[in-house]
Design a protein around this motif. Structure first.
Motif, PDB file in Angstrom:
ATOM      1  N   THR A 133       0.847  -1.407  -0.050  1.00  0.00           N
ATOM      2  CA  THR A 133       0.294   0.573   0.394  1.00  0.00           C
ATOM      3  C   THR A 133       0.627   0.775   0.018  1.00  0.00           C
ATOM      4  N   VAL A 135       2.188   2.801   2.709  1.00  0.00           N
ATOM      5  CA  VAL A 135       1.816   3.353   4.019  1.00  0.00           C
ATOM      6  C   VAL A 135       2.143   2.557   5.398  1.00  0.00           C
ATOM      7  N   GLN A 178      -6.623  -6.365  -2.743  1.00  0.00           N
ATOM      8  CA  GLN A 178      -7.028  -5.138  -3.504  1.00  0.00           C
ATOM      9  C   GLN A 178      -7.854  -4.343  -2.464  1.00  0.00           C
ATOM     10  N   VAL A 181      -5.447  -1.970  -0.624  1.00  0.00           N
ATOM     11  CA  VAL A 181      -5.229  -0.628  -1.462  1.00  0.00           C
ATOM     12  C   VAL A 181      -6.043   0.106  -1.925  1.00  0.00           C
ATOM     13  N   ALA A 182      -7.261  -0.320  -1.878  1.00  0.00           N
ATOM     14  CA  ALA A 182      -8.206   0.863  -1.804  1.00  0.00           C
ATOM     15  C   ALA A 182      -8.882   1.800  -1.039  1.00  0.00           C
ATOM     16  N   SER A 184      -6.303   2.055   1.505  1.00  0.00           N
ATOM     17  CA  SER A 184      -5.058   3.109   1.499  1.00  0.00           C
ATOM     18  C   SER A 184      -5.705   4.633   0.860  1.00  0.00           C
ATOM     19  N   ASP A 185      -5.512   3.639  -0.729  1.00  0.00           N
ATOM     20  CA  ASP A 185      -5.666   5.207  -1.444  1.00  0.00           C
ATOM     21  C   ASP A 185      -6.992   6.454  -1.106  1.00  0.00           C
ATOM     22  N   VAL A 186      -8.232   5.731  -0.443  1.00  0.00           N
ATOM     23  CA  VAL A 186      -9.078   6.799   0.550  1.00  0.00           C
ATOM     24  C   VAL A 186      -8.271   7.566   0.779  1.00  0.00           C
TER      25      VAL A 186
END
Length: 187
Positions: A133, A135, A178, A181-182, A184-186
């Motif tokens: 990620t 992060v 997935q 990752v989603a 962490s993107d948010v």
């Protein structure tokens, strides 16, 4: 064969001489090509001409720390090359006594440690960040706390995804990746 010609072949080690009276730094022939610098360089801030980008202050402090009869002093110095690449050198220098009360000279060498430095930074990044990620992970808590203090404050969130194990167990680890990752993107 000329000694300077031979010294020029040691491109990972650059030798220099600093004249304390004139505050002039003179490099061996390999330095201008390696660092994009002139053969001679004034380090006084009032001297006209080019100073070492990013490294001049650190080199000045190091040269001031060198005392005749004292130990070899050393520091890591980062140069910004003309191509924008960072080069990290270990600088070691020693002061020599001057004749007749003059300032003397300082001789030293710069050894290219860029690859070692890059490996260390990569290992630190891998230890402190989740590779999937990007992060920061739990082991970076001390690093983050130190950065928050340096910047005068901020916020550190530690988030736990409830029942995340169930996603991995029922839908598989690739779907779980997935989801991570989603999230962490948010964030």
């Amino acid at each position: 064969m000329n000694v300077n010609h031979v010294l020029n072949e040691f491109s990972d080690t650059l030798l220099f001489e600093y004249d304390c009276d004139s505050a002039r730094l003179e490099f061996t022939p390999a330095a201008p090509a390696a660092l994009g610098l002139p053969d001679r360089l004034p380090l006084r801030s009032d001297a006209g001409g080019r100073t070492l980008p990013e490294a001049a202050d650190k080199l000045r402090r190091l040269l001031r720390a060198a005392r005749p009869g004292g130990p070899v002093v050393k520091a890591e110095v980062t140069f910004l090359g003309q191509d924008g690449q960072l080069w990290v050198y270990l600088c070691r220098c020693k002061a020599l006594e001057g004749a007749g009360g003059r300032g003397g000279q300082i001789v030293g060498k710069l050894t290219d440690i860029t690859e070692r430095f890059d490996r260390e930074q990569d290992l630190l990044r891998r230890a402190n960040m989740d590779l999937l990620t990007g992060v920061y992970n739990r082991s970076a808590e001390e690093l983050i706390t130190r950065k928050l203090k340096q910047n005068g404050g901020g916020v550190l969130f530690m988030i736990d995804l409830d029942d995340f194990k169930q996603i991995n167990d029922t839908l598989g680890h690739s779907v779980g990746d997935q989801v991570l990752v989603a999230v962490s993107d948010v964030l």
